[in-house]
Design a protein around this motif. Structure first.
Motif, PDB file in Angstrom:
ATOM      1  N   GLU A  66       6.712  53.022   4.665  1.00  0.00           N
ATOM      2  CA  GLU A  66       7.063  54.281   5.404  1.00  0.00           C
ATOM      3  C   GLU A  66       6.392  55.582   4.339  1.00  0.00           C
ATOM      4  N   GLN A  67       6.357  55.312   3.389  1.00  0.00           N
ATOM      5  CA  GLN A  67       5.659  56.324   2.292  1.00  0.00           C
ATOM      6  C   GLN A  67       4.255  56.345   2.762  1.00  0.00           C
ATOM      7  N   PHE A  68       3.606  55.394   2.828  1.00  0.00           N
ATOM      8  CA  PHE A  68       2.192  55.350   3.246  1.00  0.00           C
ATOM      9  C   PHE A  68       1.918  56.168   4.405  1.00  0.00           C
ATOM     10  N   TRP A  69       2.679  55.773   5.492  1.00  0.00           N
ATOM     11  CA  TRP A  69       2.504  56.260   6.797  1.00  0.00           C
ATOM     12  C   TRP A  69       2.933  57.757   6.931  1.00  0.00           C
ATOM     13  N   ASN A  70       3.899  58.080   5.966  1.00  0.00           N
ATOM     14  CA  ASN A  70       4.376  59.585   6.056  1.00  0.00           C
ATOM     15  C   ASN A  70       3.233  60.333   5.540  1.00  0.00           C
ATOM     16  N   CYS A  71       2.485  59.952   4.309  1.00  0.00           N
ATOM     17  CA  CYS A  71       1.290  60.564   3.895  1.00  0.00           C
ATOM     18  C   CYS A  71       0.462  60.747   4.869  1.00  0.00           C
ATOM     19  N   PHE A  72      -0.027  59.674   5.454  1.00  0.00           N
ATOM     20  CA  PHE A  72      -0.882  59.837   6.656  1.00  0.00           C
ATOM     21  C   PHE A  72      -0.681  60.865   7.709  1.00  0.00           C
ATOM     22  N   MET A  73       0.546  60.787   8.187  1.00  0.00           N
ATOM     23  CA  MET A  73       0.868  61.805   9.225  1.00  0.00           C
ATOM     24  C   MET A  73       1.058  63.127   8.872  1.00  0.00           C
ATOM     25  N   ALA A  74       1.338  63.418   7.757  1.00  0.00           N
ATOM     26  CA  ALA A  74       1.639  64.479   7.121  1.00  0.00           C
ATOM     27  C   ALA A  74       0.272  65.517   6.924  1.00  0.00           C
ATOM     28  N   ASN A  75      -0.786  64.402   6.856  1.00  0.00           N
ATOM     29  CA  ASN A  75      -2.279  65.147   6.797  1.00  0.00           C
ATOM     30  C   ASN A  75      -2.777  65.518   8.404  1.00  0.00           C
ATOM     31  N   VAL A  76      -2.279  64.251   9.253  1.00  0.00           N
ATOM     32  CA  VAL A  76      -2.455  64.744  10.376  1.00  0.00           C
ATOM     33  C   VAL A  76      -2.081  65.962  10.948  1.00  0.00           C
ATOM     34  N   ASN A  77      -0.715  66.307  10.637  1.00  0.00           N
ATOM     35  CA  ASN A  77      -0.350  67.250  11.118  1.00  0.00           C
ATOM     36  C   ASN A  77      -0.920  68.646  10.714  1.00  0.00           C
ATOM     37  N   LYS A  78      -1.728  68.645   9.714  1.00  0.00           N
ATOM     38  CA  LYS A  78      -2.540  69.802   9.285  1.00  0.00           C
ATOM     39  C   LYS A  78      -3.391  70.362  10.108  1.00  0.00           C
ATOM     40  N   ALA A  87      -6.436  63.214   4.296  1.00  0.00           N
ATOM     41  CA  ALA A  87      -5.290  62.180   3.746  1.00  0.00           C
ATOM     42  C   ALA A  87      -5.713  61.517   2.464  1.00  0.00           C
ATOM     43  N   ALA A  88      -7.112  61.060   2.629  1.00  0.00           N
ATOM     44  CA  ALA A  88      -7.722  60.416   1.705  1.00  0.00           C
ATOM     45  C   ALA A  88      -7.425  60.946   0.320  1.00  0.00           C
ATOM     46  N   LYS A  89      -7.666  62.457   0.174  1.00  0.00           N
ATOM     47  CA  LYS A  89      -7.516  63.272  -1.131  1.00  0.00           C
ATOM     48  C   LYS A  89      -6.134  62.983  -1.620  1.00  0.00           C
ATOM     49  N   ASP A  90      -5.280  62.972  -0.605  1.00  0.00           N
ATOM     50  CA  ASP A  90      -3.897  62.657  -0.806  1.00  0.00           C
ATOM     51  C   ASP A  90      -3.517  61.507  -1.479  1.00  0.00           C
ATOM     52  N   PHE A  91      -4.078  60.470  -0.836  1.00  0.00           N
ATOM     53  CA  PHE A  91      -3.973  59.126  -1.244  1.00  0.00           C
ATOM     54  C   PHE A  91      -4.575  58.815  -2.823  1.00  0.00           C
ATOM     55  N   ILE A  92      -5.405  59.389  -3.038  1.00  0.00           N
ATOM     56  CA  ILE A  92      -6.219  59.143  -4.097  1.00  0.00           C
ATOM     57  C   ILE A  92      -5.449  60.017  -5.226  1.00  0.00           C
ATOM     58  N   LYS A  93      -5.200  61.412  -5.220  1.00  0.00           N
ATOM     59  CA  LYS A  93      -4.669  62.107  -6.212  1.00  0.00           C
ATOM     60  C   LYS A  93      -3.345  61.928  -6.539  1.00  0.00           C
ATOM     61  N   ASN A  94      -2.552  61.604  -5.372  1.00  0.00           N
ATOM     62  CA  ASN A  94      -0.943  61.244  -5.503  1.00  0.00           C
ATOM     63  C   ASN A  94      -0.720  59.925  -5.387  1.00  0.00           C
ATOM     64  N   ARG A  95      -1.678  58.986  -5.940  1.00  0.00           N
ATOM     65  CA  ARG A  95      -1.564  57.672  -5.703  1.00  0.00           C
ATOM     66  C   ARG A  95      -0.435  57.059  -6.361  1.00  0.00           C
ATOM     67  N   ALA A 121     -10.798  64.280  13.585  1.00  0.00           N
ATOM     68  CA  ALA A 121     -10.587  62.881  12.953  1.00  0.00           C
ATOM     69  C   ALA A 121     -11.031  62.886  11.583  1.00  0.00           C
ATOM     70  N   GLU A 122     -12.142  63.015  11.568  1.00  0.00           N
ATOM     71  CA  GLU A 122     -13.070  63.242  10.152  1.00  0.00           C
ATOM     72  C   GLU A 122     -12.196  63.857   9.197  1.00  0.00           C
ATOM     73  N   LYS A 123     -11.836  65.388   9.366  1.00  0.00           N
ATOM     74  CA  LYS A 123     -11.304  66.083   8.549  1.00  0.00           C
ATOM     75  C   LYS A 123      -9.753  65.482   8.246  1.00  0.00           C
ATOM     76  N   ILE A 124      -9.083  64.730   9.121  1.00  0.00           N
ATOM     77  CA  ILE A 124      -7.661  64.288   8.967  1.00  0.00           C
ATOM     78  C   ILE A 124      -7.997  63.183   7.843  1.00  0.00           C
ATOM     79  N   CYS A 125      -9.121  62.220   8.063  1.00  0.00           N
ATOM     80  CA  CYS A 125      -9.193  61.195   7.004  1.00  0.00           C
ATOM     81  C   CYS A 125      -9.478  61.744   5.720  1.00  0.00           C
ATOM     82  N   ILE A 126     -10.478  62.719   5.587  1.00  0.00           N
ATOM     83  CA  ILE A 126     -10.675  63.209   4.196  1.00  0.00           C
ATOM     84  C   ILE A 126      -9.426  63.919   3.416  1.00  0.00           C
TER      85      ILE A 126
END
Ligand code: ADP
Ligand code: MG
Length: 406
Positions: free
Chosen positions: A393-405, A378-386, A371-376
């Motif tokens: 939908e785009q916010f959700w898809n960003c999070f899910m794409a990182n969950v799936n890693k 996703a966080a980097k994606d939200f910051i760098k690609n803000r 869970a912690e790795k998912i958050c970190i």
């Protein structure tokens, strides 16, 4: 002369005497009960009640030192700021904040509506409760308190008077350190890093220079962009909730800052609830709860945009702000900030000094690390690609794409 003419840290007995003296709620000879119910990091919160009349009140009393750590010493002015903000917000977003009965800058205390019967949203979400009105209520709260306190709507000198009244240097400094600095460099050696992910944190946060540069840019925006009167700490522990009502409280970090700071906090804390449910709940409960979080994240972003646009058209007073294209430009910046702050809040709650129970109570160590790795990540994606995330939908898809890693 009253005992309460000079500040001292009150205990339970003092609090009883205090409410009897200051409020005309209780009979002078009433037998009052009192309990300290604070669980926050900063203040003492007392509930005082009269069994006989059924009346009750909350007294929030500021100490000079934070409860979380004696290292922080902050001004008790935060209590004035909080009380005045709640009274102002009650006008901008009626029914969405507790009523303030009185506040007192000498004793640094504030008497307010007792919200017993509501539950802290964070704990309710941790049990898998869902709240059908939440997205609607929180977006009304945010659009009304934020857009209506900007230069787009307010007369500029009046707005500047608010900026001045709500200057909050010490609480802002906490945010500057805990949100905008220490998750990227553990300068004071006080981060709480979950040991199994220590190497991951080193590599992904402390050693990522590209990330640091983006956070540096965001930090100076936070310091200088006096856009709207923020709540400043709008996480699920600052929200009391019931199925049919939402109350936002504890705005002591309030000040004039970027609108996306509040919106991003809400989104990040919904993701924490998702992570917990993903790690802890049985499949059926997990599926329905995660689906509710999914819907809610999308609604919070999309309803915010919709209400923002409508309110802008209705309330804009500024001549230049009516120029075609400006509203879109302004909203675009808010959404980029929202994405960035979603990331900043995710990171700071995972590695910083103030963690969230959603994550720290995940019982299986491997699941918590995931869970912690998912958050970190996703966080980097939200910051760098803000600049890329503009719809729910785009916010959700960003999070899910990182969950799936993971
Ligand atoms: P702090 O700023 O110290 O974190 P909070 O305002 O968050 O203080 O309050 C701490 C706790 O006290 C809350 O989590 C809640 O349980 C309780 N509390 C605060 N205000 C009220 C209220 N108006 N009614 C009932 N309980 C309250
Ligand atoms: Mg609090």
């Amino acid at each position: 002369m009253s005992r309460f003419d000079t500040y001292f840290l009150m205990n339970s007995d003092d609090i009883i005497e205090y409410v009897k003296e200051k409020l005309d709620m209780f009979e002078k000879d009433a037998k009052l009960d009192v309990k300290e119910i604070g669980d926050g990091n900063l203040n003492y919160v007392y509930r005082v009640w009269d069994e006989k009349s059924g009346k009750s009140v909350i007294v929030k009393h500021a100490g000079i030192e934070l409860r979380i750590s004696k290292e922080f010493k902050i001004s008790t002015d935060r209590n004035r700021i909080e009380s005045e903000i709640l009274m102002l917000v009650d006008k901008l977003a009626p029914g969405l904040v507790p009523k303030i009965y009185m506040y007192d800058t000498t004793m640094c205390a504030c008497c307010m509506e007792d919200l017993t019967g509501y539950e802290l949203m964070r704990y309710a979400l941790m049990r898998g409760e869902t709240f059908p009105l939440f997205a609607d209520d929180i977006t009304t709260y945010m659009v009304n308190t934020l857009l209506l306190t900007t230069d787009v709507v307010m007369e500029h000198k009046e707005k500047k008077a608010l900026v001045k009244n709500y200057i909050n240097p010490e609480l802002c400094e906490i945010t500057e350190d805990l949100v905008y600095t220490e998750p990227y460099a553990d300068l004071r050696n006080r981060n709480h890093v979950f040991p199994p992910i220590a190497d991951f944190v080193q590599k992904e946060l402390y050693d990522d220079q590209e990330l640091k540069l983006e956070v540096a840019k965001l930090k100076f925006d936070f310091l200088n962009n006096a856009q709207a009167l923020l709540h400043g700490d709008l996480h699920t522990g600052s929200i009391f909730i019931k199925k049919d009502s939402t109350i936002i409280f504890d705005p002591e970090f309030a000040f004039y800052g970027p609108i996306g700071y509040d919106v991003g906090n809400v989104i990040a804390n919904l993701f924490f609830a998702w992570c917990r449910s993903d790690a802890e709940f049985e499949p059926e409960k997990k599926e329905s709860f995660c689906e509710w979080i999914h819907e809610t994240v999308i609604k919070v972003i999309d309803m915010f945009i919709e209400k923002f646009n409508a309110s802008y058209d209705e309330h804009v007073t500024e001549y230049m702000a009516k120029t075609p294209g400006f509203k879109e430009h302004y909203l675009d910046g808010i959404l980029a900030d929202t994405s960035a702050v979603t990331g900043l809040e995710l990171n700071r709650r995972i590695v910083g000094i103030a963690n969230v129970k959603d994550i720290t109570t995940i019982s299986d160590q491997g699941k918590r690390a995931r869970a912690e790795k998912i958050c970190i990540t996703a966080a980097k994606d939200f910051i760098k690609n803000r600049a890329n995330y503009k719809t729910g939908e785009q916010f959700w898809n960003c999070f899910m794409a990182n969950v799936n890693k993971f």
